[in-house]
Design an enzyme around this catalytic site. Structure first.
Site, PDB file in Angstrom:
ATOM      1  N   SER A 679      38.181  44.811  43.457  1.00 34.97           N
ATOM      2  CA  SER A 679      38.360  44.378  42.067  1.00 34.97           C
ATOM      3  C   SER A 679      38.950  42.984  41.931  1.00 34.97           C
ATOM      4  CB  SER A 679      39.236  45.385  41.316  1.00 34.97           C
ATOM      5  OG  SER A 679      40.526  45.452  41.885  1.00 34.97           O
ATOM      6  N   LYS A 722      46.223  48.944  34.810  1.00 37.92           N
ATOM      7  CA  LYS A 722      46.132  47.487  34.890  1.00 37.92           C
ATOM      8  C   LYS A 722      46.501  46.834  33.557  1.00 37.92           C
ATOM      9  CE  LYS A 722      42.686  47.369  38.596  1.00 37.92           C
ATOM     10  NZ  LYS A 722      41.304  47.066  38.998  1.00 37.92           N
TER      11      LYS A 722
END
Length: 774
Positions: A679, A722
């Site tokens: 990611s 996140k």
């Protein structure tokens, strides 16, 4: 007269054995799997099919630089077969005694120069006499031990060479390896027979002693049988006279306990069989206490004792809401199970897995479920367990054997349908004692656990009514077969508002009570709780928040214990008086725009984190260096990012000469913390482009997404964690892959508030949002 039966070459490859002494004329099978020894065999087969076999000195067994005795045997390879597993099966025959003169080589295998020892084939009266004594001793040994074939004596009588007879006897009789080696080294026939006769005589003494011991043991066994029959007669006589001893009284007590326990038919049958054995034993017998302990387990286990479930759905919902704030999806799943259980009484207990960061309430929520269902709650921690017997128990043949943790906890709670929590299922170990995760496969399978067998109890126990809940911080370390048996329910990180509500409703009242305080002594304003959450604790759950609140409560308790104090009001301003200066700052708010520095987002088992990606260039040849304790997947992401930029240098106005004249170094700070995953792809790409174009990147914008070689941005996981990490750090905008839009829209409003989210599908779109022009 001396002779050699076959020409022996001057140099031979060596096989050293630590459990075999090879003699001339003998044939033995040998299986070779070691790669070095395979090379020895291949060399011998390509030359004269001869090898030297020597006994390894005992003090060097297992050492890499082994030493072996000087005397050995030249051996011929009669047959060779290569097996499917890569090993080689050999049939070997001894040819001649040999003595090592010197070592020629050590690698890739040992080669030595040897001197063949010629055999004396002439007989004289002394050798003949010694040979006859050896034959007589062998016959005595065969008669005493009854382990040798008598035909071996007839075969030896047909052999004329005395030396060959000595070697055959020594090779076939079980004696110490060093004794055999001494016989092998005795080239002189007189000395050889003297040693052989000495060892044969010692063996005969040993065998006779063993036979005497066996005879005594048999007599003792016969005596025990006699006592058993006499004891049976005594019991019959006592019954006729109406006399009962202590053993009989204990048997009657056990019978009453078995009847009272209302055991299943097959369990009751086993209990009575063990009781019959107990009645026939002396209390002084070691087996007596073993049977008593086993009966204790049988009568105390709740074979048919079930709790009656509370199936009042509104009441259950109320209990769950009172005990825990939020966790909407998890509560819905539990209520659904209870609703189906209400309609279908035969529904088996579910196997749930609560996955989430530490401190989010996985274990305490399990206790709430048990309370709402009116079930007993029990738990075990699987973290660090290595022994399979911890789950299945030990067999009764072992001293100190006990059932495993599953049966042990069910007996302790006294019900056959408790809520059983298996904590830390992702931290199970495995070693030579077994694999506990494999033992759990049966426990956590509703199709199998109705007939779970513990090694100690050795009877089927029905676990299908047990509601098993496992907890884990991550699914990555759980074996796939075990993961497949569980329904995963995710416990995500708490947002700030949820933490404030949890602190007000649960943590503050609990810590006031723990520290002997009341509402008259201390009041927490909401601003104080937010101050603590933002600047004193950084976590996905509320465990450290509780500890911090407890720290403030203890200081106030100390004041109250030492003097009369007025009511304390904790605000955002005076929090520092109790906790000191702030431990955390808003990282992004304190940063200035820089070239080659980009803010990324990462997910960990303990919640979300922000990470800074730094890139720098230096004169060189186009090498790429990656640091920061990166995993293989993240290293691949960096390589993909670099290749994408090279292939599209015109789009970003980059000179191709830079890739030939510069070395690039990409670093992710916090180098002691492992980092992995794809990611960070767009973050790494942006850092390199910023460096090569000398354009600064906005510090208050973060990004996450996987990049492909064609510039496509792929979706990522851990979205909620996140975004929460971005909010904590003061990020104003977040760039996400477009394919994550549906997952984003399912998040709570508290999670996504105050953050501008930008969705992109192709990498070039990113630059217009993150680059500071001019």
């Amino acid at each position: 007269m001396m002779e050699l039966s076959q020409r022996i070459p001057r140099s031979l490859p060596v096989i050293n054995l630590n459990n075999t002494v090879m003699f001339p004329y003998l044939m033995i099978p040998l299986v070779v799997s070691d790669e070095v020894l395979k090379k020895v065999i291949d060399y011998a087969l390509s030359n004269d099919k001869l090898i030297g076999i020597f006994l390894t000195k005992q003090e060097n067994v297992g050492n890499k630089d082994f030493e072996f005795y000087t005397y050995g045997t030249a051996v011929s390879i009669l047959r060779m077969l290569r097996n499917n597993d890569g090993s080689i099966s050999l049939l070997l025959q001894g040819v001649s005694r040999i003595k090592v003169d010197k070592m020629i080589q050590k690698e890739p295998f040992v080669m030595v120069e040897v001197e063949p020892m010629a055999e004396n084939i002439e007989d004289n009266p002394k050798i003949t006499a010694l040979k006859n004594v050896a034959m007589e001793l062998l016959e005595k040994l065969i008669n005493e031990s009854k382990e040798f074939n008598k035909e071996i004596v007839l075969g030896l009588k047909n052999i004329k060479q005395a030396g060959r007879i000595a070697d055959i006897i020594a090779g076939n009789v079980q004696m110490e390896m060093l004794d055999k080696q001494r016989i092998l080294e005795a080239v002189d026939l007189v000395k050889r027979f003297q040693l052989l006769n000495k060892y044969l005589a010692e063996l005969i003494k040993q065998v006779r002693l063993e036979n005497s011991i066996r005879s005594n043991i048999q007599l003792e066994m016969d005596e025990d049988q006699r006592k058993y029959y006499l004891r049976e007669q005594l019991v019959a006589i006592k019954k006729e006279l109406g006399e009962v001893d202590e053993i009989d009284q204990e048997v009657e007590v056990w019978k009453e306990r078995i009847i009272k326990a209302k055991l299943s038919d097959y369990v009751e049958e086993e209990a009575y069989e063990e009781l019959d054995r107990l009645a026939m034993m002396s209390p002084a017998s070691a087996e007596y206490s073993v049977i008593r302990n086993y009966l204790e387990w049988l009568v105390n286990l709740p074979w048919r004792n079930y709790s009656k479930d509370r199936l009042n759905i509104p009441q259950i919902e109320k209990i769950l809401d009172n005990d825990h704030y939020g966790l909407k999806k998890v509560k819905e799943r539990i209520v659904e199970y209870i609703a189906v259980k209400k309609l279908n009484k035969k529904l088996k207990g579910p196997i749930l897995c609560f996955v989430g960061p530490p401190g989010v309430g996985k274990t305490s929520f399990g206790k709430s479920i048990a309370r709402s269902l009116n079930r007993r709650f029990t738990r075990i921690s699987l973290g660090g367990i290595h022994d399979e017997a911890e789950i299945r128990g030990h067999r009764r043949t072992y001293i100190g054997a006990m059932p495993g943790k599953i049966i042990n906890e069910i007996k302790r709670c006294g019900k056959a349908n408790p809520l059983f929590m298996l904590d830390e299922v992702d931290k199970i170990g495995r070693d030579f004692r077994g694999d506990p995760a494999s033992a759990l496969l049966e426990v956590l399978d509703p199709e199998q656990n109705h007939e779970f067998i513990d090694n100690y109890i050795n009877l089927k126990f029905d676990l299908s009514e047990v509601m098993f809940i496992t907890t884990a911080n991550t699914l990555d370390t759980i074996p796939p077969a075990l993961k497949d048996r569980m329904e995963v329910l995710e416990f995500s990180s708490y947002v700030e508002n949820e933490k404030v509500q949890i602190a007000r409703k649960y943590l503050l009242p609990k810590e006031k009570k723990n520290n002997g305080l009341t509402g008259k002594d201390v009041v927490f304003q909401e601003s104080a709780l937010k101050e603590i959450i933002r600047y004193y604790v950084r976590e996905a759950g509320v465990r450290n928040l509780q500890r911090t609140i407890a720290s403030i409560m203890r200081k106030i308790a100390k004041m109250k214990a030492t003097a009369t104090i007025e009511r304390r009001v904790i605000t955002s301003i005076n929090v520092k008086d109790y906790l000191g200066r702030r431990k955390f700052i808003l990282e992004i708010a304190s940063k200035e725009p820089e070239v080659g520095v980009v803010t990324g987002l990462a997910w960990t088992p303990f919640g979300g984190e922000i990470l800074f990606c730094e890139a720098i260039a230096s004169p060189g040849k186009g090498d790429l260096v990656l640091t920061g304790l990166l995993g293989d997947v993240m290293k691949e992401s960096a390589s993909i990012a670099f290749s994408y930029i090279k292939g599209n240098f015109k789009k970003f106005d980059i000179s191709p000469e830079d890739f030939r004249k510069l070395n690039f170094h990409i670093h992710l700070p916090a180098g002691a913390i492992p980092k992995d995953g794809p990611s960070a792809g767009i973050t790494l790409t942006t850092a390199v482009i910023s460096l090569l174009t000398n354009r600064k990147i906005k510090p208050d914008i973060a990004m996450t997404g996987e990049i492909t070689l064609t510039g496509k941005v792929l979706p990522v996981g851990g979205l909620k964690e996140k975004l929460l990490a971005a909010k904590r750090a003061g990020v104003k905008s977040v760039i996400l892959p477009k394919e994550n839009k549906d997952a984003y829209e399912e998040l709570d409003k508290d999670t996504v508030s105050d953050i501008n989210v930008i969705f992109i599908s192709d990498y070039p779109e990113i630059l217009k949002y993150v680059v500071i022009d001019g």
